[in-house]
Design a protein around this motif. Structure first.
Motif, PDB file in Angstrom:
ATOM      1  N   TYR A  40       1.022  -1.354   0.085  1.00  0.00           N
ATOM      2  CA  TYR A  40      -0.314  -0.580  -0.234  1.00  0.00           C
ATOM      3  C   TYR A  40       0.749   1.563  -0.295  1.00  0.00           C
ATOM      4  O   TYR A  40       0.494   1.802  -0.613  1.00  0.00           O
ATOM      5  CB  TYR A  40      -1.131  -0.091   1.174  1.00  0.00           C
ATOM      6  CG  TYR A  40      -1.786   1.690   1.417  1.00  0.00           C
ATOM      7  CD1 TYR A  40      -2.504   2.346   0.832  1.00  0.00           C
ATOM      8  CD2 TYR A  40      -0.616   2.134   2.361  1.00  0.00           C
ATOM      9  CE1 TYR A  40      -3.559   2.799   1.068  1.00  0.00           C
ATOM     10  CE2 TYR A  40      -1.187   3.602   2.960  1.00  0.00           C
ATOM     11  CZ  TYR A  40      -2.548   3.596   2.323  1.00  0.00           C
ATOM     12  OH  TYR A  40      -3.161   5.510   2.478  1.00  0.00           O
ATOM     13  N   LEU A  41       2.225   1.243   1.043  1.00  0.00           N
ATOM     14  CA  LEU A  41       2.759   2.205   1.119  1.00  0.00           C
ATOM     15  C   LEU A  41       3.876   2.226  -0.238  1.00  0.00           C
ATOM     16  O   LEU A  41       3.427   3.785  -0.515  1.00  0.00           O
ATOM     17  CB  LEU A  41       3.960   2.399   2.078  1.00  0.00           C
ATOM     18  CG  LEU A  41       2.991   2.732   3.992  1.00  0.00           C
ATOM     19  CD1 LEU A  41       3.499   2.155   4.338  1.00  0.00           C
ATOM     20  CD2 LEU A  41       2.810   3.697   3.793  1.00  0.00           C
ATOM     21  N   ALA A  82       4.407   5.633  -4.730  1.00  0.00           N
ATOM     22  CA  ALA A  82       4.609   5.403  -6.541  1.00  0.00           C
ATOM     23  C   ALA A  82       3.316   6.929  -7.867  1.00  0.00           C
ATOM     24  O   ALA A  82       3.774   6.703  -8.491  1.00  0.00           O
ATOM     25  CB  ALA A  82       4.704   4.836  -6.938  1.00  0.00           C
ATOM     26  N   THR A  83       2.067   6.551  -6.732  1.00  0.00           N
ATOM     27  CA  THR A  83       1.174   7.466  -7.167  1.00  0.00           C
ATOM     28  C   THR A  83       1.041   8.932  -6.956  1.00  0.00           C
ATOM     29  O   THR A  83       0.524   9.450  -7.509  1.00  0.00           O
ATOM     30  CB  THR A  83       0.798   6.442  -7.168  1.00  0.00           C
ATOM     31  OG1 THR A  83      -0.949   6.430  -5.801  1.00  0.00           O
ATOM     32  CG2 THR A  83       0.104   5.349  -8.352  1.00  0.00           C
ATOM     33  N   GLY A  84       2.265   9.092  -6.275  1.00  0.00           N
ATOM     34  CA  GLY A  84       2.432  10.481  -5.863  1.00  0.00           C
ATOM     35  C   GLY A  84       0.964  10.844  -5.098  1.00  0.00           C
ATOM     36  O   GLY A  84       0.757  12.001  -4.649  1.00  0.00           O
ATOM     37  N   ARG A  85       0.432   9.785  -4.230  1.00  0.00           N
ATOM     38  CA  ARG A  85      -0.565  10.720  -3.434  1.00  0.00           C
ATOM     39  C   ARG A  85      -0.745   9.896  -1.621  1.00  0.00           C
ATOM     40  O   ARG A  85      -0.788  10.389  -0.580  1.00  0.00           O
ATOM     41  CB  ARG A  85      -1.483   8.958  -3.403  1.00  0.00           C
ATOM     42  CG  ARG A  85      -2.386   9.364  -5.007  1.00  0.00           C
ATOM     43  CD  ARG A  85      -3.559   8.580  -5.141  1.00  0.00           C
ATOM     44  NE  ARG A  85      -3.050   6.857  -5.423  1.00  0.00           N
ATOM     45  CZ  ARG A  85      -3.892   6.220  -4.341  1.00  0.00           C
ATOM     46  NH1 ARG A  85      -5.684   6.059  -4.678  1.00  0.00           N
ATOM     47  NH2 ARG A  85      -3.550   5.124  -5.132  1.00  0.00           N
ATOM     48  N   GLU A  86       1.277  10.352  -1.488  1.00  0.00           N
ATOM     49  CA  GLU A  86       1.410   9.724  -0.445  1.00  0.00           C
ATOM     50  C   GLU A  86       1.377  11.415   0.554  1.00  0.00           C
ATOM     51  O   GLU A  86       2.099  11.982   0.182  1.00  0.00           O
ATOM     52  CB  GLU A  86       2.729   9.258  -0.452  1.00  0.00           C
ATOM     53  CG  GLU A  86       3.811   9.069   1.013  1.00  0.00           C
ATOM     54  CD  GLU A  86       5.106   8.854   0.596  1.00  0.00           C
ATOM     55  OE1 GLU A  86       5.569   7.819   1.392  1.00  0.00           O
ATOM     56  OE2 GLU A  86       6.289   9.884   0.703  1.00  0.00           O
ATOM     57  N   ASP A 138       0.156   8.879   5.617  1.00  0.00           N
ATOM     58  CA  ASP A 138       1.108   7.749   5.319  1.00  0.00           C
ATOM     59  C   ASP A 138       2.484   7.439   5.545  1.00  0.00           C
ATOM     60  O   ASP A 138       2.894   6.693   6.022  1.00  0.00           O
ATOM     61  CB  ASP A 138       0.989   7.948   3.881  1.00  0.00           C
ATOM     62  CG  ASP A 138      -0.112   7.699   2.807  1.00  0.00           C
ATOM     63  OD1 ASP A 138      -0.672   6.837   3.456  1.00  0.00           O
ATOM     64  OD2 ASP A 138      -0.406   8.076   1.774  1.00  0.00           O
ATOM     65  N   ARG A 139       3.250   8.723   6.054  1.00  0.00           N
ATOM     66  CA  ARG A 139       4.044   8.414   6.337  1.00  0.00           C
ATOM     67  C   ARG A 139       4.658   8.540   7.839  1.00  0.00           C
ATOM     68  O   ARG A 139       5.929   7.913   8.111  1.00  0.00           O
ATOM     69  CB  ARG A 139       5.597   9.976   5.849  1.00  0.00           C
ATOM     70  CG  ARG A 139       5.181  10.538   4.848  1.00  0.00           C
ATOM     71  CD  ARG A 139       6.031  11.766   4.353  1.00  0.00           C
ATOM     72  NE  ARG A 139       5.342  12.412   4.753  1.00  0.00           N
ATOM     73  CZ  ARG A 139       4.540  13.724   3.146  1.00  0.00           C
ATOM     74  NH1 ARG A 139       5.023  12.879   2.150  1.00  0.00           N
ATOM     75  NH2 ARG A 139       4.100  14.626   3.840  1.00  0.00           N
TER      76      ARG A 139
END
Length: 246
Positions: free
Chosen positions: A138-139, A144-148, A152-153
């Protein structure tokens, strides 16, 4: 200088910390071998700098100095050649609300049959391993899709710090913290010596529980100071950091 002349050197006297001094901020409570007490950098930061001054740590580790400087209203620069340092520090400078962490954890889909690309059975129960791999996937996808985002961090930071350790508060059976992780062969010997086998650990619950503990001391003033720390991170050889002004 004339013969016999002396130079006045300023000296300070005082205790770095005492048993009666306030306890360190809960945000520091990250499992990491060979870290020092936050009261040590706090003493020097308070004596030798003013709010708004930059504080630089060339060997960031878990981020004790940088975090303490940020909590004291200083700007921070942290360098460590090990990327684990930034993973453990950056999210604590932008802590999300506990409700946001809970909602995000509940929204992550855990697959029950996924496995790591190597044998980790000496560390984790199969269900625990599947949860860890699901969370990692998931992370990775979010980044990878720039949605972090900050939530999330934060989850990555807590999960990374809970991967291995000494108590039931970690995902693994009894072993060493992440920055001193042992080999699979060594862990098998530890398991045999201790007559232990990995038990299931609820990763969502452990991440949420640790998050609650880390966030328990946060005040409005802390949040304001953290927001103003203007943190800069580097993963350089500490002997050569031209990006940092003299």
């Amino acid at each position: 200088m004339e013969s016999g002349a002396t130079t006045a050197v300023p000296r300070r006297r005082g205790e770095l910390w005492t048993a009666s001094q306030r306890q360190a901020h809960a945000l520091h409570e990250i499992s990491y071998r060979a870290c020092f007490k936050p009261q040590l950098p706090r003493y020097f930061i308070e004596k030798l700098t003013r709010p708004g001054d930059p504080v630089y740590d060339p060997f960031g580790g878990r981020g004790t100095t940088a975090l303490e400087a940020a909590l004291l209203g200083r700007r921070v620069i942290s360098n460590d050649i090990n990327p684990l340092s930034r993973i453990l520090l950056e999210p604590r400078l932008t802590p999300p609300p506990l409700t946001a962490i809970r909602e995000r954890l509940n929204a992550i889909e855990y697959q029950s049959r996924v496995q790591a690309d190597r044998d980790l059975s000496m560390f984790y129960h199969p269900r625990t391993e599947a949860e860890i791999v699901s969370l990692r996937n998931y992370l990775h996808e979010r980044r990878a899709t720039g949605r972090e985002d900050a939530v999330d961090r934060w989850i990555r930071m807590v999960a990374t710090n809970r991967l291995t350790g000494h108590s039931p508060g970690f995902f693994s059976v009894y072993t060493f913290p992440p920055n001193q992780a042992v080999s699979a062969a060594s862990q098998k010997k530890i398991n045999a010596r201790r007559k232990q086998t990995p038990e299931y650990r609820d990763t969502r619950n452990l991440i949420l529980r640790k998050s609650k503990a880390l966030l328990r001391d946060l005040s409005d003033r802390d949040l304001k100071n953290l927001a103003g720390c203007r943190a800069r991170f580097y993963e350089c050889d500490a002997r050569r950091t031209p990006e940092i002004a003299d």
